[in-house]
Motif scaffolding. Structure first.
Motif, PDB file in Angstrom:
ATOM      1  N   TYR A  27      22.380  80.222  34.794  1.00 54.84           N
ATOM      2  CA  TYR A  27      21.655  80.243  36.068  1.00 54.84           C
ATOM      3  C   TYR A  27      22.575  80.601  37.234  1.00 54.84           C
ATOM      4  CZ  TYR A  27      17.719  78.143  33.618  1.00 54.84           C
ATOM      5  OH  TYR A  27      16.691  77.917  32.748  1.00 54.84           O
ATOM      6  N   LEU A  28      23.807  80.125  37.198  1.00 56.07           N
ATOM      7  CA  LEU A  28      24.758  80.480  38.260  1.00 56.07           C
ATOM      8  C   LEU A  28      25.066  81.972  38.227  1.00 56.07           C
ATOM      9  CD1 LEU A  28      27.203  77.441  38.078  1.00 56.07           C
ATOM     10  CD2 LEU A  28      25.594  77.969  39.934  1.00 56.07           C
ATOM     11  N   LEU A  29      25.257  82.516  37.031  1.00 59.84           N
ATOM     12  CA  LEU A  29      25.509  83.946  36.893  1.00 59.84           C
ATOM     13  C   LEU A  29      24.302  84.752  37.372  1.00 59.84           C
ATOM     14  CD1 LEU A  29      27.249  86.310  35.852  1.00 59.84           C
ATOM     15  CD2 LEU A  29      26.214  85.917  33.597  1.00 59.84           C
ATOM     16  N   LEU A  30      23.112  84.329  36.956  1.00 59.03           N
ATOM     17  CA  LEU A  30      21.889  85.010  37.372  1.00 59.03           C
ATOM     18  C   LEU A  30      21.723  84.956  38.898  1.00 59.03           C
ATOM     19  CD1 LEU A  30      19.184  86.413  36.808  1.00 59.03           C
ATOM     20  CD2 LEU A  30      18.207  84.130  36.378  1.00 59.03           C
ATOM     21  N   ALA A  31      21.963  83.807  39.492  1.00 56.85           N
ATOM     22  CA  ALA A  31      21.843  83.666  40.947  1.00 56.85           C
ATOM     23  C   ALA A  31      22.800  84.610  41.664  1.00 56.85           C
ATOM     24  CB  ALA A  31      22.114  82.223  41.364  1.00 56.85           C
ATOM     25  N   LYS A  39      21.025  95.878  39.555  1.00 54.56           N
ATOM     26  CA  LYS A  39      19.930  96.525  38.823  1.00 54.56           C
ATOM     27  C   LYS A  39      19.578  95.726  37.567  1.00 54.56           C
ATOM     28  CE  LYS A  39      20.985 101.339  39.969  1.00 54.56           C
ATOM     29  NZ  LYS A  39      21.340 102.628  39.381  1.00 54.56           N
ATOM     30  N   ASN A  40      18.340  95.887  37.132  1.00 52.89           N
ATOM     31  CA  ASN A  40      17.841  95.313  35.880  1.00 52.89           C
ATOM     32  C   ASN A  40      17.893  93.791  35.839  1.00 52.89           C
ATOM     33  OD1 ASN A  40      17.311  97.880  34.727  1.00 52.89           O
ATOM     34  ND2 ASN A  40      19.482  98.064  34.236  1.00 52.89           N
ATOM     35  N   VAL A  41      18.018  93.171  36.993  1.00 52.36           N
ATOM     36  CA  VAL A  41      18.053  91.713  37.027  1.00 52.36           C
ATOM     37  C   VAL A  41      16.795  91.243  37.754  1.00 52.36           C
ATOM     38  CG1 VAL A  41      19.338  89.675  37.745  1.00 52.36           C
ATOM     39  CG2 VAL A  41      20.572  91.706  36.999  1.00 52.36           C
ATOM     40  N   HIS A  42      15.746  91.040  36.979  1.00 49.40           N
ATOM     41  CA  HIS A  42      14.472  90.562  37.507  1.00 49.40           C
ATOM     42  C   HIS A  42      13.697  89.937  36.367  1.00 49.40           C
ATOM     43  CE1 HIS A  42      12.862  94.228  35.694  1.00 49.40           C
ATOM     44  NE2 HIS A  42      13.829  94.873  36.316  1.00 49.40           N
ATOM     45  N   LEU A  87      10.300  74.534  13.985  1.00 46.20           N
ATOM     46  CA  LEU A  87      11.357  75.451  14.403  1.00 46.20           C
ATOM     47  C   LEU A  87      11.134  75.863  15.848  1.00 46.20           C
ATOM     48  CD1 LEU A  87      13.760  77.406  13.832  1.00 46.20           C
ATOM     49  CD2 LEU A  87      12.061  79.060  13.049  1.00 46.20           C
ATOM     50  N   LEU A  88      12.119  75.621  16.673  1.00 43.79           N
ATOM     51  CA  LEU A  88      12.108  76.102  18.051  1.00 43.79           C
ATOM     52  C   LEU A  88      13.346  76.963  18.255  1.00 43.79           C
ATOM     53  CD1 LEU A  88      11.093  72.975  20.165  1.00 43.79           C
ATOM     54  CD2 LEU A  88       9.650  74.862  19.437  1.00 43.79           C
ATOM     55  N   GLN A  89      13.155  78.138  18.847  1.00 39.64           N
ATOM     56  CA  GLN A  89      14.268  79.030  19.147  1.00 39.64           C
ATOM     57  C   GLN A  89      14.028  79.675  20.491  1.00 39.64           C
ATOM     58  OE1 GLN A  89      14.262  81.555  15.552  1.00 39.64           O
ATOM     59  NE2 GLN A  89      16.356  80.843  15.252  1.00 39.64           N
ATOM     60  N   LEU A  90      15.084  80.131  21.098  1.00 41.04           N
ATOM     61  CA  LEU A  90      15.000  80.884  22.341  1.00 41.04           C
ATOM     62  C   LEU A  90      15.456  82.310  22.086  1.00 41.04           C
ATOM     63  CD1 LEU A  90      16.690  78.311  24.761  1.00 41.04           C
ATOM     64  CD2 LEU A  90      14.269  78.956  24.722  1.00 41.04           C
ATOM     65  N   ASN A  91      14.765  83.256  22.680  1.00 39.98           N
ATOM     66  CA  ASN A  91      15.217  84.642  22.626  1.00 39.98           C
ATOM     67  C   ASN A  91      16.031  84.897  23.896  1.00 39.98           C
ATOM     68  OD1 ASN A  91      15.615  87.394  22.768  1.00 39.98           O
ATOM     69  ND2 ASN A  91      13.626  87.882  21.906  1.00 39.98           N
ATOM     70  N   CYS A  92      17.325  85.024  23.720  1.00 38.02           N
ATOM     71  CA  CYS A  92      18.241  85.191  24.860  1.00 38.02           C
ATOM     72  C   CYS A  92      18.773  86.615  24.956  1.00 38.02           C
ATOM     73  CB  CYS A  92      19.395  84.204  24.728  1.00 38.02           C
ATOM     74  SG  CYS A  92      18.841  82.496  24.661  1.00 38.02           S
ATOM     75  N   ASP A  93      18.139  87.552  24.250  1.00 38.07           N
ATOM     76  CA  ASP A  93      18.614  88.935  24.240  1.00 38.07           C
ATOM     77  C   ASP A  93      18.743  89.525  25.645  1.00 38.07           C
ATOM     78  OD1 ASP A  93      18.658  88.764  21.500  1.00 38.07           O
ATOM     79  OD2 ASP A  93      16.834  89.947  21.196  1.00 38.07           O
ATOM     80  N   LYS A  94      17.790  89.222  26.500  1.00 39.59           N
ATOM     81  CA  LYS A  94      17.816  89.765  27.860  1.00 39.59           C
ATOM     82  C   LYS A  94      19.045  89.261  28.624  1.00 39.59           C
ATOM     83  CE  LYS A  94      14.827  90.199  31.922  1.00 39.59           C
ATOM     84  NZ  LYS A  94      13.552  89.786  32.511  1.00 39.59           N
ATOM     85  N   SER A  95      19.361  87.988  28.468  1.00 37.39           N
ATOM     86  CA  SER A  95      20.546  87.422  29.126  1.00 37.39           C
ATOM     87  C   SER A  95      21.826  88.030  28.571  1.00 37.39           C
ATOM     88  CB  SER A  95      20.585  85.910  28.947  1.00 37.39           C
ATOM     89  OG  SER A  95      19.475  85.318  29.564  1.00 37.39           O
TER      90      SER A  95
END
Length: 142
Positions: A27-31, A39-42, A87-95
């Motif tokens: 979140y700090l990096l995203l902020a 670019k591409n950060v939305h 099973l719970l997973q997160l898709n973090c490919d975008k990050s």
């Protein structure tokens, strides 16, 4: 803390185990990137562990007890009125792709640091001191 058993409903269920500092770092990096209008950060971003780093609930509970040096795990049988995903997973490919973010700690380090935090707390260490040590370990001298 009270020497009660840790009761598990679904011991073989897997979850995306991560230390709280992992998503905070994301979140700090995203902020920062949003502030700088890169670019591409939305849109939405997930921050989680690598999908290869899965452990089930029972493995995590037993590892935490082992590191702390106390605690018992008990499986609660025949839970029919409580439904939850196995099973719970997160898709973090975008990050990973757009932010170049990745978790710094693997599951073993995550569980160790989490258990050590609680172990120190149970031994009477100050919460601020424990937390600052973890921040320095994760982020370095900031």
């Amino acid at each position: 803390e009270n020497n009660n058993s840790i009761v598990l409903r679904n011991p073989k269920s897997t979850r995306p185990w991560q230390h709280v500092l992992e998503p905070i770092s994301g979140y700090l990096l995203l902020a920062n990137k949003l502030y700088n209008k890169e670019k591409n950060v939305h849109g939405s971003f997930n921050f989680g562990p690598n999908s290869s780093e899965t452990k089930n609930v029972e493995e995590v509970a037993l590892e935490i007890c082992k590191i702390i040096g106390k605690g018992k795990v008990r499986i609660k049988e025949n839970i029919k009125d409580f439904k939850e995903a196995n099973l719970l997973q997160l898709n973090c490919d975008k990050s990973f792709h757009y932010l170049s973010w990745k978790p710094r700690w693997d599951t073993s380090k995550t569980l160790n640091m989490t258990a050590q935090w609680y172990k120190r707390y149970l031994n009477g260490d100050k919460v601020r001191d424990i937390t600052m040590d973890h921040l320095y370990d994760y982020f370095g001298n900031f």
